[in-house]
Write an enzyme that holds these catalytic residues in place. Structure first.
Site, PDB file in Angstrom:
ATOM      1  N   VAL A 191       0.847  -1.201   0.000  1.00 52.40           N
ATOM      2  CA  VAL A 191       0.000   0.000   0.000  1.00 52.40           C
ATOM      3  C   VAL A 191       0.878   1.245   0.000  1.00 52.40           C
ATOM      4  O   VAL A 191       0.646   2.196  -0.761  1.00 52.40           O
ATOM      5  CB  VAL A 191      -0.940   0.006   1.228  1.00 52.40           C
ATOM      6  CG1 VAL A 191      -1.718   1.316   1.293  1.00 52.40           C
ATOM      7  CG2 VAL A 191      -1.902  -1.170   1.172  1.00 52.40           C
ATOM      8  N   GLN A 195       2.395   1.784  -3.452  1.00 52.83           N
ATOM      9  CA  GLN A 195       1.417   2.281  -4.415  1.00 52.83           C
ATOM     10  C   GLN A 195       1.086   3.745  -4.155  1.00 52.83           C
ATOM     11  O   GLN A 195       0.903   4.530  -5.086  1.00 52.83           O
ATOM     12  CB  GLN A 195       0.143   1.423  -4.340  1.00 52.83           C
ATOM     13  CG  GLN A 195      -1.036   1.950  -5.146  1.00 52.83           C
ATOM     14  CD  GLN A 195      -0.775   2.003  -6.641  1.00 52.83           C
ATOM     15  OE1 GLN A 195       0.092   1.296  -7.146  1.00 52.83           O
ATOM     16  NE2 GLN A 195      -1.517   2.846  -7.346  1.00 52.83           N
ATOM     17  N   GLU A 196       1.038   4.126  -2.895  1.00 53.67           N
ATOM     18  CA  GLU A 196       0.658   5.496  -2.545  1.00 53.67           C
ATOM     19  C   GLU A 196       1.777   6.498  -2.822  1.00 53.67           C
ATOM     20  O   GLU A 196       1.522   7.587  -3.351  1.00 53.67           O
ATOM     21  CB  GLU A 196       0.272   5.564  -1.059  1.00 53.67           C
ATOM     22  CG  GLU A 196      -1.058   4.916  -0.721  1.00 53.67           C
ATOM     23  CD  GLU A 196      -2.249   5.771  -1.149  1.00 53.67           C
ATOM     24  OE1 GLU A 196      -2.142   6.521  -2.146  1.00 53.67           O
ATOM     25  OE2 GLU A 196      -3.293   5.690  -0.499  1.00 53.67           O
ATOM     26  N   SER A 197       2.999   6.175  -2.460  1.00 53.49           N
ATOM     27  CA  SER A 197       4.058   7.193  -2.490  1.00 53.49           C
ATOM     28  C   SER A 197       5.390   6.705  -3.029  1.00 53.49           C
ATOM     29  O   SER A 197       6.355   7.473  -3.046  1.00 53.49           O
ATOM     30  CB  SER A 197       4.286   7.709  -1.066  1.00 53.49           C
ATOM     31  OG  SER A 197       4.854   6.683  -0.258  1.00 53.49           O
TER      32      SER A 197
END
Length: 470
Positions: free
Chosen positions: A313, A316-318
């Protein structure tokens, strides 16, 4: 038992019931007369288990985050439930050993991406076709791509033992030479290509599709033959009782959507995969993950989630960048909004430890808000969609899914309906209105891919992860 005196008991045997006597008589009959008069199906039922022969691999059988999985395994487990007996899995090094083991009577059937060829039908009885795949020549990215079988003479070609590719090659190029390697997996061959130890191998197209995310250097060159049918196999003999059960099971599995569902679960998130993404991901595993990994592991311990899922996660986010800021103002490793951070008691979104703790707690909250009836892995995928788009919009999509005949508790159905939230015709009927419904679809599918890679790397003690754990 009868009471004799304080502190002591005397055992009084009970007379066996008629049912018990009958069972003992049957067992004695089997033991003294053998099972030669039983059909294969009756032997399976008498034994109390269905024995599946397979090889380890992403498309067949392996241990995942939630335990045993793999397309072949999941399908075989449903078949064992259909027969009313538990499934027993026996893994072997290669295809050749699968057939030999089956002929020795040490298994009931083979489920291992086995193509239904004429030569194999001399020894095996095949069940119904459940998929079609094409044999593909694989080479290394950056090297010269061969266009036909004749051009394979310029390099070192290696095959796994027991495959159906040798007859194809003998027919297409009689003077071509190759090596057959024993006791290796297809992943070993992919690694040998990546390390330039061999130049080419041949695999089925579905196996290549599943493994390209793990080996970004491998590339498809060309198909050496038309698509071949995949099917399970039993021994070729007069007794076809197990094969008949297979035919009935696969007919039902096709009608009720089980086959389509399993294909979607195992392959759908790879449809838009680009190998270049794995290069970047592996580079960031080396450069950015090490200082963040302890925070992911601590957050996982605190929430009961998998640290590799949380890491996927965060990537994918940063891309694991603590200073990341989006155009909408979300920031940090887990890209929390200011409102969400305040609700979670996060004071500094740029602090990686706080951000990861906040993201883990927020994902846990999404998981807990879903109805208890939703099972894994759908529960996690739906929660991830809510993490991205908001719980209200996810609920809108689930309502639309049910209204249009889908299953609102199934990620694959909800995934197909989330994009409707961009269309006025549909979002005007929802509580929370318009949303960019395509984004959570990509969000979840990308995380699934990154999560799979981390699971695979840790399972193989990959140097990129193993070094971090020292």
């Amino acid at each position: 038992m009868d009471r004799q005196e304080p502190g002591r008991w005397r055992y009084r045997p009970r007379l066996p019931s008629l049912r018990l006597l009958l069972m003992l008589a049957l067992l004695l009959l089997f033991a003294t007369s053998g099972d030669s008069d039983l059909t294969q199906l009756e032997r399976i039922q008498a034994r109390g288990s269905l024995m599946m022969l397979t090889v380890n691999g992403a498309s067949t059988y392996y241990l995942g985050a939630q335990g045993e999985t793999g397309f072949e395994y999941d399908l075989a487990r449903r078949f064992s439930e259909y027969l009313g007996v538990p499934l027993e899995v026996i893994t072997l090094p290669d295809i050749a050993e699968l057939v030999d083991t089956l002929e020795k009577g040490q298994g009931d059937f083979i489920a291992a991406n086995l193509s239904r060829t004429v030569l194999r039908q001399d020894r095996l009885r095949f069940g119904p076709r459940y998929d079609s795949v094409a044999p593909v020549v694989v080479y290394r990215r950056g090297s010269r791509r061969p266009d036909n079988v004749a051009e394979l003479r310029d390099g070192r070609l290696a095959l796994l033992a027991g495959t159906s590719y040798e007859p194809l090659l003998k027919s297409a190029a009689p003077d071509l030479s190759w090596e057959v390697l024993d006791d290796l997996s297809i992943e070993d061959l992919f690694e040998m290509i990546s390390n330039e130890e061999i130049d080419y191998t041949i695999v089925d197209s579905n196996i290549l599709e599943l493994n390209r995310r793990f080996f970004p250097d491998i590339r498809p060159a060309f198909e050496i033959d038309e698509a071949q049918d995949l099917a399970w196999a039993t021994l070729r003999r007069d007794d076809d009782t197990l094969a008949q059960q297979m035919r009935e099971f696969f007919q039902l599995a096709e009608q009720d959507g089980l086959l389509a569902d399993l294909r979607q679960r195992h392959y759908a998130h790879l449809e838009n995969y680009e190998p270049v993404g794995t290069y970047t991901f592996q580079r960031q595993i080396r450069e950015r993950l090490p200082p963040l990994r302890p925070y992911f592991e601590q957050a996982a311990q605190d929430t009961g989630l998998d640290w590799r899922l949380l890491a996927a996660v965060g990537y994918q986010e940063s891309h694991w960048n603590p200073d990341a800021v989006s155009r909408t103002g979300v920031r940090g490793v887990m890209m929390l909004t200011l409102r969400t951070a305040r609700q979670l008691g996060i004071e500094d979104r740029r602090d990686p430890e706080q951000s990861i703790q906040g993201g883990a707690r927020y994902l846990k909250r999404m998981i807990e808000r879903l109805p208890d009836r939703i099972q894994e892995p759908d529960r996690t995928w739906l929660a991830l969609a809510a993490y991205n788009i908001g719980f209200g919009h996810l609920e809108d999509a689930r309502v639309l899914t049910e209204r249009l005949g889908g299953n609102p508790d199934r990620w694959l159905d909800v995934r197909d309906h989330l994009p409707l939230l961009t269309q006025e015709r549909w979002y005007s009927q929802t509580r929370f209105g318009y949303a960019r419904g395509y984004e959570p679809v990509d969000f979840v599918e990308n995380i699934r891919t990154f999560y799979d890679i981390l699971l695979w790397m840790e399972g193989r003690s990959h140097p990129l992860l193993a070094q971090q754990n020292r």
